[in-house]
Design an enzyme around this catalytic site. Sequence first.
Site, PDB file in Angstrom:
ATOM      1  N   GLY A   1       0.901  -1.417  -0.083  1.00 57.56           N
ATOM      2  CA  GLY A   1       0.097  -0.079  -0.207  1.00 57.56           C
ATOM      3  C   GLY A   1       0.761   1.156   0.100  1.00 57.56           C
ATOM      4  O   GLY A   1       0.350   2.414   0.380  1.00 57.56           O
ATOM      5  N   SER A   2       1.976   1.382  -0.374  1.00 61.75           N
ATOM      6  CA  SER A   2       2.825   2.480  -0.454  1.00 61.75           C
ATOM      7  C   SER A   2       2.285   3.444  -1.405  1.00 61.75           C
ATOM      8  O   SER A   2       2.251   4.661  -1.163  1.00 61.75           O
ATOM      9  CB  SER A   2       4.395   2.090  -0.281  1.00 61.75           C
ATOM     10  OG  SER A   2       4.579   1.486  -1.760  1.00 61.75           O
ATOM     11  N   ASN A   3       1.788   2.910  -2.480  1.00 66.24           N
ATOM     12  CA  ASN A   3       1.170   3.905  -3.550  1.00 66.24           C
ATOM     13  C   ASN A   3      -0.090   4.473  -3.006  1.00 66.24           C
ATOM     14  O   ASN A   3      -0.155   5.819  -3.364  1.00 66.24           O
ATOM     15  CB  ASN A   3       1.232   3.283  -5.198  1.00 66.24           C
ATOM     16  CG  ASN A   3       2.319   3.098  -5.841  1.00 66.24           C
ATOM     17  OD1 ASN A   3       3.119   4.093  -5.798  1.00 66.24           O
ATOM     18  ND2 ASN A   3       2.634   2.172  -6.190  1.00 66.24           N
TER      19      ASN A   3
ATOM     20  N   ARG B   1     -14.395 -13.291 -12.175  1.00 62.82           N
ATOM     21  CA  ARG B   1     -13.782 -12.041 -12.061  1.00 62.82           C
ATOM     22  C   ARG B   1     -14.854 -10.720 -12.111  1.00 62.82           C
ATOM     23  O   ARG B   1     -14.672  -9.947 -11.414  1.00 62.82           O
ATOM     24  CB  ARG B   1     -12.718 -11.597 -13.076  1.00 62.82           C
ATOM     25  CG  ARG B   1     -11.485 -12.599 -12.791  1.00 62.82           C
ATOM     26  CD  ARG B   1     -10.397 -12.146 -14.164  1.00 62.82           C
ATOM     27  NE  ARG B   1      -9.443 -13.113 -14.374  1.00 62.82           N
ATOM     28  CZ  ARG B   1      -8.280 -12.964 -13.630  1.00 62.82           C
ATOM     29  NH1 ARG B   1      -8.157 -11.898 -12.866  1.00 62.82           N
ATOM     30  NH2 ARG B   1      -7.438 -13.869 -13.853  1.00 62.82           N
TER      31      ARG B   1
ATOM     32  N   MET C   1      -3.293  -6.488  -8.006  1.00 62.08           N
ATOM     33  CA  MET C   1      -2.745  -7.481  -8.704  1.00 62.08           C
ATOM     34  C   MET C   1      -3.693  -8.318  -9.256  1.00 62.08           C
ATOM     35  O   MET C   1      -3.508  -9.657  -9.143  1.00 62.08           O
ATOM     36  CB  MET C   1      -1.580  -8.176  -7.913  1.00 62.08           C
ATOM     37  CG  MET C   1      -0.460  -7.142  -7.329  1.00 62.08           C
ATOM     38  SD  MET C   1       0.393  -6.468  -8.769  1.00 62.08           S
ATOM     39  CE  MET C   1       1.215  -7.734  -9.565  1.00 62.08           C
TER      40      MET C   1
ATOM     41  N   ASN D   1      -4.230   3.153 -13.598  1.00 56.06           N
ATOM     42  CA  ASN D   1      -3.327   2.058 -13.265  1.00 56.06           C
ATOM     43  C   ASN D   1      -1.871   2.674 -13.179  1.00 56.06           C
ATOM     44  O   ASN D   1      -1.576   3.271 -14.012  1.00 56.06           O
ATOM     45  CB  ASN D   1      -3.421   0.726 -13.978  1.00 56.06           C
ATOM     46  CG  ASN D   1      -2.718  -0.378 -13.635  1.00 56.06           C
ATOM     47  OD1 ASN D   1      -2.779  -0.825 -12.366  1.00 56.06           O
ATOM     48  ND2 ASN D   1      -1.851  -0.921 -14.420  1.00 56.06           N
TER      49      ASN D   1
ATOM     50  N   HIS E   1       1.941   0.863 -13.558  1.00 53.69           N
ATOM     51  CA  HIS E   1       2.711  -0.008 -14.208  1.00 53.69           C
ATOM     52  C   HIS E   1       4.023   0.072 -14.099  1.00 53.69           C
ATOM     53  O   HIS E   1       4.593   0.866 -14.546  1.00 53.69           O
ATOM     54  CB  HIS E   1       2.079  -0.592 -15.337  1.00 53.69           C
ATOM     55  CG  HIS E   1       2.619  -1.818 -16.003  1.00 53.69           C
ATOM     56  ND1 HIS E   1       2.239  -2.928 -15.463  1.00 53.69           N
ATOM     57  CD2 HIS E   1       3.533  -2.136 -16.834  1.00 53.69           C
ATOM     58  CE1 HIS E   1       3.032  -3.946 -16.246  1.00 53.69           C
ATOM     59  NE2 HIS E   1       3.705  -3.406 -17.102  1.00 53.69           N
TER      60      HIS E   1
ATOM     61  N   GLU F   1      -9.642  -2.329 -22.020  1.00 59.45           N
ATOM     62  CA  GLU F   1      -9.697  -3.631 -22.074  1.00 59.45           C
ATOM     63  C   GLU F   1      -8.488  -4.436 -22.497  1.00 59.45           C
ATOM     64  O   GLU F   1      -8.213  -5.400 -22.479  1.00 59.45           O
ATOM     65  CB  GLU F   1     -11.024  -4.234 -23.086  1.00 59.45           C
ATOM     66  CG  GLU F   1     -12.304  -4.028 -22.241  1.00 59.45           C
ATOM     67  CD  GLU F   1     -13.425  -4.406 -23.095  1.00 59.45           C
ATOM     68  OE1 GLU F   1     -13.344  -5.517 -23.718  1.00 59.45           O
ATOM     69  OE2 GLU F   1     -14.474  -3.854 -22.997  1.00 59.45           O
ATOM     70  N   ASP F   2      -7.662  -3.604 -23.055  1.00 59.57           N
ATOM     71  CA  ASP F   2      -6.152  -3.794 -23.687  1.00 59.57           C
ATOM     72  C   ASP F   2      -5.486  -3.980 -22.539  1.00 59.57           C
ATOM     73  O   ASP F   2      -4.814  -2.613 -22.072  1.00 59.57           O
ATOM     74  CB  ASP F   2      -5.747  -2.980 -24.648  1.00 59.57           C
ATOM     75  CG  ASP F   2      -4.422  -3.450 -25.490  1.00 59.57           C
ATOM     76  OD1 ASP F   2      -4.013  -4.581 -25.268  1.00 59.57           O
ATOM     77  OD2 ASP F   2      -4.000  -2.453 -26.026  1.00 59.57           O
TER      78      ASP F   2
END
Length: 187
Positions: A6-8, A59, A84, A101, A103, A136-137
Amino acid sequence: MASGEGSNFEALVTACRQGPLRGRVLQLVVNNPGCGAQRRAKRLNIPCTVADHRLHRRREDLDGVLIETFTAAGVDLVVMAGWMRIVTPRLIGAFPSRLINIHPSLLPSFRGLDAVGQALAAGVTLSGCTAHLVTEDLDGGPILAQATVPVLNEDDRMTLAARIHAQEHRLLPLAVALAAERLRDQG
């Protein structure tokens, strides 16, 4: 949304409370009960919901819980800060151009899992992180911001990941601000 330490998440809370990000973190959702992010949320007095992915057969079912949670909290943007799990079109569609997001690579290079290991295996001399809108990509949405770090001869996964992670803490609040500005511009 977070899965690990949780650092972000904490970097976003700090950026909101101390500047430069003008906003509030309204809700954290974690998928791993007892993870570091959950403990940080308690310490930072941020509401936290556990949505354990292991309790959902599909999901889409997990994403339904996420949608309900974020809608009830009244969020404008949803940030995957070390989440994740691959999200489905159901979540993406519920928050179009509002799902961000972070990355650990300079996208479009090294999408998916173990981006740091992929970069080391490829022998690149420059790596970094990318904040992008989720589509979606997988790891292919519009880029909001990137930060670079050199790849040193003595680097391994741990040392390179640590330098990239430090840049993520700086970059993610900027990307959230940029995404919020885009939303304001779109009306």
